[in-house]
Each structure stands twice: as structure tokens, then as C-alpha cells.
Design a protein around this motif. Structure first.
Motif, PDB file in Angstrom:
ATOM      1  N   ILE A 165       0.983  -1.238   0.035  1.00 58.29           N
ATOM      2  CA  ILE A 165      -0.064  -0.052  -0.147  1.00 58.29           C
ATOM      3  C   ILE A 165       0.803   1.240  -0.028  1.00 58.29           C
ATOM      4  O   ILE A 165       1.888   1.274   0.497  1.00 58.29           O
ATOM      5  CB  ILE A 165      -1.007  -0.110   1.196  1.00 58.29           C
ATOM      6  N   ALA A 166       0.423   2.308  -0.696  1.00 60.00           N
ATOM      7  CA  ALA A 166       1.222   3.546  -0.774  1.00 60.00           C
ATOM      8  C   ALA A 166       0.352   4.482  -1.713  1.00 60.00           C
ATOM      9  O   ALA A 166      -0.570   4.150  -2.548  1.00 60.00           O
ATOM     10  CB  ALA A 166       2.729   3.318  -1.390  1.00 60.00           C
ATOM     11  N   GLY A 171       6.055   3.659  -5.879  1.00 59.10           N
ATOM     12  CA  GLY A 171       6.885   2.401  -6.481  1.00 59.10           C
ATOM     13  C   GLY A 171       6.428   1.192  -6.472  1.00 59.10           C
ATOM     14  O   GLY A 171       7.057   0.166  -6.132  1.00 59.10           O
ATOM     15  N   LYS A 172       5.018   1.201  -6.048  1.00 57.75           N
ATOM     16  CA  LYS A 172       4.157  -0.312  -5.922  1.00 57.75           C
ATOM     17  C   LYS A 172       4.301  -1.227  -6.818  1.00 57.75           C
ATOM     18  O   LYS A 172       4.662  -2.259  -6.754  1.00 57.75           O
ATOM     19  CB  LYS A 172       2.830   0.097  -5.529  1.00 57.75           C
ATOM     20  N   THR A 173       4.099  -0.791  -8.218  1.00 57.98           N
ATOM     21  CA  THR A 173       4.133  -1.702  -9.144  1.00 57.98           C
ATOM     22  C   THR A 173       5.441  -2.331  -9.664  1.00 57.98           C
ATOM     23  O   THR A 173       5.159  -3.631  -9.649  1.00 57.98           O
ATOM     24  CB  THR A 173       3.356  -0.937 -10.633  1.00 57.98           C
ATOM     25  N   PRO A 174       6.489  -1.740  -9.665  1.00 64.23           N
ATOM     26  CA  PRO A 174       7.709  -2.449 -10.112  1.00 64.23           C
ATOM     27  C   PRO A 174       8.196  -3.364  -9.185  1.00 64.23           C
ATOM     28  O   PRO A 174       8.636  -4.688  -9.332  1.00 64.23           O
ATOM     29  CB  PRO A 174       8.906  -1.446 -10.418  1.00 64.23           C
ATOM     30  N   PHE A 214       2.044  -4.198   3.576  1.00 68.33           N
ATOM     31  CA  PHE A 214       3.387  -3.344   3.612  1.00 68.33           C
ATOM     32  C   PHE A 214       3.345  -2.022   2.870  1.00 68.33           C
ATOM     33  O   PHE A 214       2.875  -2.061   1.790  1.00 68.33           O
ATOM     34  CB  PHE A 214       4.488  -4.380   2.947  1.00 68.33           C
ATOM     35  N   GLY A 215       3.936  -1.251   3.675  1.00 69.32           N
ATOM     36  CA  GLY A 215       3.548   0.404   3.188  1.00 69.32           C
ATOM     37  C   GLY A 215       4.936   0.809   2.553  1.00 69.32           C
ATOM     38  O   GLY A 215       6.003   0.534   2.779  1.00 69.32           O
ATOM     39  N   LEU A 216       4.794   1.629   1.424  1.00 68.41           N
ATOM     40  CA  LEU A 216       5.865   2.522   0.964  1.00 68.41           C
ATOM     41  C   LEU A 216       5.704   4.030   1.166  1.00 68.41           C
ATOM     42  O   LEU A 216       4.754   4.497   1.264  1.00 68.41           O
ATOM     43  CB  LEU A 216       6.089   2.228  -0.594  1.00 68.41           C
ATOM     44  N   THR A 217       6.732   4.560   1.386  1.00 69.52           N
ATOM     45  CA  THR A 217       6.707   5.951   1.471  1.00 69.52           C
ATOM     46  C   THR A 217       8.011   6.412   0.720  1.00 69.52           C
ATOM     47  O   THR A 217       8.766   5.532   0.035  1.00 69.52           O
ATOM     48  CB  THR A 217       6.964   6.591   2.838  1.00 69.52           C
ATOM     49  N   THR A 218       8.258   7.698   0.388  1.00 71.33           N
ATOM     50  CA  THR A 218       9.275   8.040  -0.067  1.00 71.33           C
ATOM     51  C   THR A 218       9.657   9.694   0.274  1.00 71.33           C
ATOM     52  O   THR A 218       8.901  10.131   1.194  1.00 71.33           O
ATOM     53  CB  THR A 218       9.150   8.306  -1.782  1.00 71.33           C
ATOM     54  N   LEU A 261       8.730   1.124   4.456  1.00 72.55           N
ATOM     55  CA  LEU A 261      10.167   1.532   4.053  1.00 72.55           C
ATOM     56  C   LEU A 261      10.045   2.882   3.081  1.00 72.55           C
ATOM     57  O   LEU A 261       8.914   2.914   2.479  1.00 72.55           O
ATOM     58  CB  LEU A 261      11.068   0.597   3.512  1.00 72.55           C
ATOM     59  N   ASN A 262      11.148   3.531   2.900  1.00 70.18           N
ATOM     60  CA  ASN A 262      11.084   4.691   2.113  1.00 70.18           C
ATOM     61  C   ASN A 262      11.814   4.231   0.783  1.00 70.18           C
ATOM     62  O   ASN A 262      13.208   3.698   0.772  1.00 70.18           O
ATOM     63  CB  ASN A 262      12.080   5.676   2.888  1.00 70.18           C
ATOM     64  N   SER A 263      11.257   4.226  -0.384  1.00 63.68           N
ATOM     65  CA  SER A 263      11.570   3.784  -1.641  1.00 63.68           C
ATOM     66  C   SER A 263      12.561   4.827  -2.216  1.00 63.68           C
ATOM     67  O   SER A 263      13.045   4.325  -3.263  1.00 63.68           O
ATOM     68  CB  SER A 263      10.547   3.570  -2.397  1.00 63.68           C
ATOM     69  N   SER A 264      12.865   5.947  -1.651  1.00 60.41           N
ATOM     70  CA  SER A 264      13.541   7.020  -2.337  1.00 60.41           C
ATOM     71  C   SER A 264      15.120   6.717  -2.969  1.00 60.41           C
ATOM     72  O   SER A 264      15.564   7.206  -3.987  1.00 60.41           O
ATOM     73  CB  SER A 264      13.671   8.332  -1.994  1.00 60.41           C
ATOM     74  N   THR A 265      15.537   5.929  -1.964  1.00 59.18           N
ATOM     75  CA  THR A 265      17.128   5.599  -2.268  1.00 59.18           C
ATOM     76  C   THR A 265      17.217   4.029  -2.384  1.00 59.18           C
ATOM     77  O   THR A 265      18.452   3.561  -2.298  1.00 59.18           O
ATOM     78  CB  THR A 265      18.089   5.964  -1.194  1.00 59.18           C
TER      79      THR A 265
END
Lengths: 283, 283
Positions: A165-166, A171-174, A214-218, A261-265
């Protein structure tokens, strides 16, 4: 007055451009991945890279040697990374005018010593993931991922191994596709939109499966950059909107104890590895 | 009367079950892939496999050593494959009661010798594909693949690097996703259905891009098996229908000079490597 900075040289220093060959009797994926990783430790050099898969006969190897010889004659001092196992093929490659790095052979010898036996002569086990069940599992997983991309379907959501979820464009799809393809996991993803806020809990569709979320942020800046690519100069892409959406999403993850988690890096591979480890999905 | 065959032993021979650890300071994907490939050469053994990613501190390494020690005490004679680069981490791991196989270190030394320099101390280059442009390319590629799965969209079809064509259930979708994720290529796929036959040429939608088309086929038996999974006992899944569709598809590929391959004994990785090589898409 300060003098001008020195003019950079117009040609590379001698010997700093090298030819690199990744030669495999199978797909070449491992030879290329490991070879590139090794070369990345030498940033002072430029490497002209060539991946040559399916080199499984002495004749095929002779063609590769001809290529390598041409590169050597052009002064590119070739380096050849190999994962070929057949002795006849290896013997032909060994004659190439190049530094040869055998990515498998030495380690096979180490294994033979610790196991007290010789390696099986059986060829083709390397990267032959053609096993039917494995293939079906991946096919089903990819189809499940496509069906459940971006919250499109609630069918069989109870079968999901992971629900990512995000907010849009984190960056959910890749990551979903990578988990499906690499590990054959059933992965859904669900967007957090303005409609989901204000809220006390997870969106009702995924609420029953909170333990698999599981969550994503950036970072707001990165999200804004990605969204501008899709819809330039929109409210959707504005820094204010991105900041708001990410803060709300992170608050939600914390409140509902959804790991995130933070997907930015992070690369898709890294995010997938963290998700597997956190949800204990490694077999 | 023939005597009964000998009863197989109820317990494994001593020493034939071993613990195998794949330890990485990053995702563990390379350690696991290469380690598994190496172990597959020893079919007489059973390996209890453990992938442990993100081991990048001495403390993390100490936890791994504790696990390995427990396995050693249980008589599993551990083998540890490592791709860690940090010297302090490696020193801790070296103390584990196990056979250690360093998948990177020896090769770095070989490279240092041929390049006449020492490896950069820069860490984290290994598998850190976090580079923004690369990330965007993959994200775009996966979204393109989803949009163009199964002939769903003709938008921007002229941008496709590859168009995979085949009858239903020959493996188009997983191969498409793999090419998108692994190589960032724009890949569409298009199903060949009864509506496309009889025909003199390719379906009109993909005809303008014939040079970028690649066909898949399989064996009638395998196709029937896969289709039975989706629609048991249907005409669609019958051996007669599968035989007909595959023969028509292969005739079409030959007539239109579209390269093709048989997916029945190939992994997604192998098919992707053949497609890249045939269409000269390797960078």
C-alpha cells in the motif's frame, strides 16, 4: 587573475579503456551481474561490455575468441568473465589473449573439497529454471499481480502473500512485479488516495489482511518529481500535495503497525529483499 | 520369482544433509543465485538453505555466526557463501565454524592484478541500482508492459522495443515482464487467436512493426496442460485445438520471417536472453 583550470585531456589515459566480456553457456545473467558488480569497484576505468550467452560448443567458443582477439589487437586488453562449465568450451576460451576470470570453476573445486566428492557432470542445471511447477507458479504470480495492480480487483485478495500500500507513484508496481517474477509470490497493491483519509484504519478492502500489508513512502521532492513526469504542473504533482499525502500515509502505517520503508534511495531488488525479510516470506 | 528391490534407507547417509548460508551486505540475490547454481552440481546432498541479506555491520555478522554455530552443533557441517565486502564484517564471518566460499574477494584480487590498481573502497555499489534514471526506466517499462499485455492497447505501440506474439498461454506475459523489469525495455505482447486466421500476414495492428516481432510456440501437449489449468475440459484446452493453433502460428512465423522459439523447455530468463540476442537489443 586566476589562471584557467587545466584543460582535460582529449583522449583517455592509455590502458584505462578495457574490453569486458561476460561469457556463459546459459543466459549470461549471472556472469553479467557478478562481472558488472566486480568492475564497479574500479571507477577509474571505462569498460566496453559485451554479454555473450549460450556459448556451449567449442565452435561457439571459437567465435568468441575471434571477437576477443580483435579487441586485443585494438589495444583494449580484454578481461573475460566466464561461467561456462564444459571442459572443451573452457579450453577454447582459455586460448583467448585476455585475462580470464572463472566465476564458477574455483568455487566448484572448493565445494568438491568440503563435500568430499566430485561435481556432477550433468550440464544445464545452471539457470535452467524450466521446471514446470516453478514456471506455472511464476506465470500465475505475474497474472495475479497484473489483475491486482493499483487496487483494480478484490477477487481472491485473501490469497495474497503481500499487499503493498502507498500513495500514487511511490514504486508499488515495479516492486510488485519483481516479487511475483523472482519469487512466484502472489502480490497485490493498493493505492492510498484522498478518499482513504481522514481515517482511523486501513482501507476497508485490505483491512482483513493487515498482517500481510507493507507500506511504501518516499521523499516529497522525489514524489513530486515522479508525478511531474506523469502530469506536469498539476496539483497532484505539487510539493504541498506530495508532502501532505506522504505524511498521512506514514501516520497511517505507524498507527496500524504496518511495516513500511522509504523507496527513494532503494532499488526494486532492495525493497523486495526487505519485504521478504520483514514478512518472513523467504523459503 | 524375482526378489524385492532393496528397501531404501530410512535416514539419510551421515553427512549428506548440509546447511548452506548465502550471506550478503546487500539483497543477497547474487549470493543466492550463484550459491544455488554451485550446489546444484552435487545432487547427492540435501542442503538446508538460508539467505541472509543486509549483513553490513560486525554485530549483524555476529548474529549470523551464532546461527551457523547452532547448525554446526546440530551436525549440519555448514557451508557459507559470502558476497560481503567490508573487512570488519568479513573478519567476523571468518570465525564461523563452517567452510566459507567468498564469491567476490578472490575475483577482486584478480581484477586488481590485471588493472594494476586497488579496488575502490566505495561500498554499496554492489546491487545498488537505485540510480534515478534507471529506476524511472524500469517503472515506465513495467507500466508499458501492463498496458500492452495481451493486445489490450495500441497506444504508443510504435515505441515498443519488442512485440511478443503467440497463441494464448504460450508464455508471453512472464517473458514480457522479465524483459521490462530486468532490462527496462518497452515490450508489448499480442495474442494470436482464431480471428487472426486464415491470413497471409501478421495481424494488422502489429504488421507495421514486423521487424520488432518475436514469436513463441510450445508443444501441443504442454499447451493443452496449461490451458486445462485455466479451463478444464474445454475445446480451448483440447489437444486437437492446441495442435491446430500452434501449427498455424509456426506457419505464420515462418512465412512472415518472424523469429520464434519453443518455450516448452525454456525458463523465462533463457527466453529473454534469446530474444535480446536475436533482436540485437543487448546494450
Amino acid at each position: 587573475m586566476l589562471s584557467d583550470p587545466p584543460t582535460p585531456p582529449l583522449v583517455a589515459a592509455p590502458g584505462t579503456t578495457r574490453a569486458a566480456y561476460f561469457v556463459s553457456d546459459s543466459t549470461g545473467i549471472t556472469a553479467e551481474t557478478l562481472g558488472r558488480a566486480l568492475l564497479s569497484n574500479f571507477p577509474g576505468f571505462t569498460f566496453q561490455r559485451h554479454t555473450i550467452p549460450f556459448v556451449d560448443t567449442p565452435t561457439g567458443a571459437a567465435h568468441v575468441v575471434a571477437d576477443i582477439t580483435a579487441a586485443a589487437e585494438a589495444g583494449l586488453q580484454p578481461i573475460v568473465f566466464t561461467t561456462t562449465k564444459d571442459a572443451a568450451v573452457s579450453a577454447v576460451l582459455a586460448a583467448a589473449p585476455a585475462t580470464r576470470i572463472d566465476l564458477l570453476g574455483g568455487h566448484l573445486t572448493e565445494l568438491e573439497q568440503t563435500l568430499g566428492t566430485t561435481a556432477s557432470e550433468q550440464l544445464g542445471q545452471f539457470h535452467t529454471l524450466a521446471d514446470t511447477e516453478h514456471y506455472f507458479a511464476r506465470m500465475r504470480a505475474v497474472e495475479y499481480a497484473i489483475e491486482h495492480d493499483d487496487g483494480q480487483s478484490a477477487r481472491a485478495l485473501d490469497l495474497a502473500d503481500v499487499i503493498i500500500i502507498a500513495p500514487s507513484r511511490c514504486g508499488k508496481t515495479p516492486t510488485t512485479m519483481y516479487l511475483a517474477l523472482q519469487y512466484g509470490l502472489l502480490v497485490a497493491n493498493y493505492p492510498l488516495t484522498d478518499d482513504d483519509f481522514p481515517t482511523d484504519g486501513l482501507p476497508s478492502l485490505v483491512q482483513p489482511y493487515a498482517a500481510r500489508c507493507f507500506g511504501l513512502t518516499t521523499t516529497p521532492l522525489r514524489l513530486s518529481q515522479v508525478r511531474h513526469e506523469r502530469r506536469p504542473n498539476s496539483t497532484y504533482a505539487s510539493l504541498a500535495q506530495c508532502t501532505l499525502e506522504l505524511r498521512r500515509a506514514e501516520d497511517l502505517y505507524r498507527r496500524t503497525r504496518v511495516p513500511f520503508l522509504n523507496s527513494s534511495t532503494k532499488s526494486v531488488e532492495e525493497m523486495s529483499a526487505v519485504i521478504l525479510q520483514t514478512l518472513k516470506l523467504r523459503s
